[in-house]
Design a protein around this motif. Structure first.
Motif, mmCIF file in Angstrom:
data_model
loop_
_atom_site.group_PDB
_atom_site.id
_atom_site.type_symbol
_atom_site.label_atom_id
_atom_site.label_comp_id
_atom_site.label_asym_id
_atom_site.label_seq_id
_atom_site.Cartn_x
_atom_site.Cartn_y
_atom_site.Cartn_z
ATOM 1 N N LYS A 47 0.871 -1.164 0.206
ATOM 2 C CA LYS A 47 0.113 -0.164 -0.068
ATOM 3 C C LYS A 47 0.878 1.237 0.138
ATOM 4 N N LYS A 48 1.804 1.130 0.521
ATOM 5 C CA LYS A 48 2.919 2.304 0.790
ATOM 6 C C LYS A 48 4.243 2.241 0.373
ATOM 7 N N SER B 270 1.597 -2.683 -9.841
ATOM 8 C CA SER B 270 1.807 -3.227 -8.671
ATOM 9 C C SER B 270 1.890 -4.734 -8.576
ATOM 10 N N GLU C 44 5.697 -5.587 4.393
ATOM 11 C CA GLU C 44 4.835 -4.682 3.699
ATOM 12 C C GLU C 44 4.268 -5.670 2.670
#
Length: 388
Positions: free
Chosen positions: A97-98, A150, A173
């Motif tokens: 997500k980050k 992604s 992550e």
């Protein structure tokens, strides 16, 4: 019912510093009210992993340098260095997500554990999206836009090799990349009380004149010596699950792990100590339901025999403990076990270590017998070599 391969070894290591602490001293632990020399599981596991990967011809890398390696692959294809560096950073920005954080040198904040082939595959994605990367690199926006897909980047980072299936992987992550390792490796520790010893050394300057005295360098270092008990276990069910039921690969992985468990040695200080010994005693057991470590055999420190050595008393202590464990839990969950040792075979067919199962003349035969039992239950006498 879960199935395990337990691997035990008693190994004498002379003057060495196989695994250092933050001050450069041999690592230690206090066990049984006695100080012992210790070698961390991470240290021995790393050299085993490299050996397994070499045998299987399928390398994986644990590193913070994935962005840099992607950039190097791209510059090798003629990309400008600044654009290649930007693309490498975009790779890890596309994760989760980050994204994954980077330090000023372009290294990820966490270690990534990926197949070596992932670098080329990530570089190929960058090449596919080069036009978008060039546009994003030239953008004056305060927040750099994400360019790479992604799902494709994560799919590559989620891939696993046989060694990743064996040793496991964790990345917060990227939760889908998590792999619960099938192998567990214990910290090795000396079977007897042992303390580090200091070595004062000098290095002579070869160009000093005949009339000049002194040395070019002098310092001290710490070393240790001792007889270590080593233990590891493999959950065969977990390994098969991680390998999606590929029993052929599982067989190769288990055989390679057993081989390198017995034959490997951490490489620290090797040029100044060359401590290239082998286990004096190896014991392999195939157990159902749960693994069993024999570390408690040495909770009371072994005492030297009448000749001053610890190796023979350590082997005897392990055999005696095996007898006690078998008395406690029986043999219902013990499918097979055996050992191989440097000690001479006793007369009249009596084995020195009768409580450690069948005696084998070599590590190779010991490993093959255990692996055949695990994967050829219908024909445990299969002549197929288990080692890759």
């Amino acid at each position: 019912m879960p199935l395990f391969l337990d691997l035990h070894a008693v190994q004498s290591v002379p003057v060495a510093n196989l695994n250092r602490d933050d001050l450069g001293s041999p690592k230690s632990v206090r066990y049984g009210n006695a100080n012992r020399i210790r070698v961390s599981s991470q240290s021995w596991k790393r050299v085993i992993r490299h050996g397994v990967e070499e045998d299987l011809g399928e390398r994986a890398r644990r590193s913070r340098l994935v962005p840099r390696k992607v950039a190097e692959a791209l510059t090798g294809e003629g990309w400008p260095a600044d654009l290649a560096d930007f693309a490498g950073r975009q790779v890890v920005a596309a994760v989760g997500k980050k994204g994954i954080g980077l330090d000023d040198a372009g290294r990820t904040n966490v270690l990534l554990y990926v197949p070596e082939a992932a670098i080329g595959e990530l570089a190929a994605i960058c090449t596919e999206h080069r036009a978008e990367l060039e546009k994003a690199a030239a953008s004056k926006a305060k927040k750099t836009p994400l360019v790479l897909p992604s799902e494709k980047v994560e799919e590559i980072l989620n891939r696993r090799t046989a060694s990743i299936s064996l040793f496991g992987r964790m990345l917060a992550e990227l939760p889908d990349s998590k792999v619960d390792g099938a192998a567990q490796v214990a910290h090795a520790l000396t079977t007897h009380a042992s303390e580090p010893q200091r070595d004062y050394f000098t290095a002579v300057d070869d160009w000093l004149g005949d009339s000049e005295t002194g040395s070019g360098h002098l310092s001290t270092a710490e070393f240790s010596a001792g007889v270590f008990y080593r233990y590891a276990t493999i959950n065969i069910d977990d390994l098969n699950n991680n390998l999606a039921g590929d029993t052929k690969t599982a067989r190769e992985v288990v055989a390679a792990f057993a081989d390198h468990f017995l034959m490997s040695l951490p490489q620290a200080k090797r040029t100044s100590s060359a401590p290239h010994t082998l286990p004096d005693l190896a014991y392999l057991a195939v157990r159902e339901r749960r693994p069993v470590s024999f570390a408690a055999a040495f909770e009371t420190p072994v005492r030297a025999d009448q000749d001053g050595g610890f190796s023979s008393p350590s082997r005897t202590a392990m055999d005696a403990y095996a007898h006690d464990i078998t008395r406690l839990i029986g043999t219902r969950r013990l499918r097979t076990h055996g050992h191989s040792t440097v000690s001479a075979r006793a007369d009249a067919g009596q084995d020195d270590y009768a409580h450690l199962g069948q005696r084998h003349d070599s590590f190779e035969n010991l490993i093959n017998t255990a692996v055949n039992n695990l994967f050829d239950s219908s024909d445990s006498t299969s002549s197929e070599a288990a080692r890759p």
